[in-house]
Write an enzyme that holds these catalytic residues in place. Sequence first.
Site, PDB file in Angstrom:
ATOM      1  N   SER A 138      11.431   0.289  -1.326  1.00 17.49           N
ATOM      2  CA  SER A 138      11.074  -0.574  -0.196  1.00 17.49           C
ATOM      3  C   SER A 138      11.298   0.242   1.062  1.00 17.49           C
ATOM      4  O   SER A 138      12.444   0.571   1.393  1.00 17.49           O
ATOM      5  CB  SER A 138      11.939  -1.836  -0.164  1.00 17.49           C
TER       6      SER A 138
ATOM      7  N   LYS B  77       4.475 -13.209   7.173  1.00 18.49           N
ATOM      8  CA  LYS B  77       5.921 -13.043   7.067  1.00 18.49           C
ATOM      9  C   LYS B  77       6.649 -14.070   7.932  1.00 18.49           C
ATOM     10  O   LYS B  77       7.694 -14.619   7.533  1.00 18.49           O
ATOM     11  CB  LYS B  77       6.323 -11.620   7.464  1.00 18.49           C
TER      12      LYS B  77
ATOM     13  N   GLU C  76      -5.757  -2.776   5.047  1.00 18.94           N
ATOM     14  CA  GLU C  76      -4.760  -2.589   6.105  1.00 18.94           C
ATOM     15  C   GLU C  76      -5.289  -1.803   7.289  1.00 18.94           C
ATOM     16  O   GLU C  76      -5.054  -2.170   8.441  1.00 18.94           O
ATOM     17  CB  GLU C  76      -3.516  -1.905   5.530  1.00 18.94           C
TER      18      GLU C  76
ATOM     19  N   HIS D 272     -17.808  -3.285 -19.296  1.00 20.69           N
ATOM     20  CA  HIS D 272     -17.731  -4.333 -20.308  1.00 20.69           C
ATOM     21  C   HIS D 272     -17.705  -5.732 -19.698  1.00 20.69           C
ATOM     22  O   HIS D 272     -17.638  -6.714 -20.439  1.00 20.69           O
ATOM     23  CB  HIS D 272     -16.493  -4.118 -21.189  1.00 20.69           C
TER      24      HIS D 272
ATOM     25  N   SER E 196       4.597   1.488  -1.523  1.00 16.79           N
ATOM     26  CA  SER E 196       5.498   1.550  -2.677  1.00 16.79           C
ATOM     27  C   SER E 196       4.796   1.373  -4.012  1.00 16.79           C
ATOM     28  O   SER E 196       4.933   2.205  -4.917  1.00 16.79           O
ATOM     29  CB  SER E 196       6.588   0.485  -2.525  1.00 16.79           C
TER      30      SER E 196
ATOM     31  N   GLY F 197       0.776  -1.227   0.000  1.00 17.68           N
ATOM     32  CA  GLY F 197       0.000   0.000   0.000  1.00 17.68           C
ATOM     33  C   GLY F 197       0.808   1.278   0.000  1.00 17.68           C
ATOM     34  O   GLY F 197       0.236   2.367  -0.091  1.00 17.68           O
TER      35      GLY F 197
END
Length: 357
Positions: A102, A352, A241, A257, A61, A59
């Site tokens: 980062s 992580k 987040e 479409h 970079s 959210g």
Amino acid sequence: MTVDLNDANKIREIDTMGSIKFTEEYDKQFKEAIDLAEAFDVKKLNGKIDEVVILGTGGGSSVAGGFLRSYLFDELRAPVIVNQGYNIPSFVDENSLVLVVSHSGNTEETLSAYGQAVSTGAHIIAITAGGQLKERCERDNVPCLLVPYDIGHPRRDIGYIFVPMVIILNKLGLIEDKTEDLKSLIDLFGELKKEYGAEVPIEKNLAKQIAMEIYGHIPLIYGSLDFYDSVAWRWKNQFGENSKLMGFYNVIPNLHHDEAVGWDMPESEIKKLYLIMLRDDELDSKKIKKRKDITASILRDRMGGVREVYARGDNRLARMFSLIYLGDFVTLYTPVYRGIDPTPVDVINLFKRKMAE
């Protein structure tokens, strides 16, 4: 049990890491980001640049790269590609400008892509608060702009990420000077925080009103080309987040479409959705305005709620960020209304840890 959003003390008590206060101070962050970027030593490029490739995820970079693409849609003559994965596309070469972003400096996808970019001979510039990316840039003699670390939540640090990219592109000779646009944006932040801040009562605070209306619904954000696709993306990410809610977004005219056929889903299902339509009376073309009018008209009686929000400001950057800023406040008040701290990202941290096993 919901929280009274007129109780500013309670709001700040729930928001233990001060994300609302941090958002109220975007004007200071963006000003500091200008100063940092202007002091960064970057020389103009002599050769041809075929594309600008932004290596980054999440959210902060990747979305900042989207903002850059939208903001410079009709000015930057090289395409902007936001690359969020472990690998880089095969066209990256010595004629590519690669911006490696980062915030932590330890994002594994970005570090992987960075290593591949170095081997291509591309022009590389990094933006980070430190970590392994800083160390690798020092090793590889890659220019690296260091920005404040804050608490390690880059979605709060969008100014430190986006503003340097704009100024760096100007220093490289790829776009015109955007100083006035940035200054105007900072002034607008100063005005809008007086409308969206924690002390502003519900009846005068659009962000709090929307947060309360969303309660019990799934947020759906519709942006539009050419300038509000990335803004809708930001809202969607922030609902995830900040609000701890699954959110979805799409872009006009594309959605007419395909996705539009899904509006015929059962009433019991579509009533769960709350639509936020991003609008701009100046930047939206007549065709886009008509499509948004029709969309809102069709969905107003079908969905659980439809709210149209309008951009403000005296230039494209300010108008885009006026809706980004509103979205940031909405997605912070949404969890607070449910008594939930908006800042922690427990699931991301869990993921992580499992990836590191």
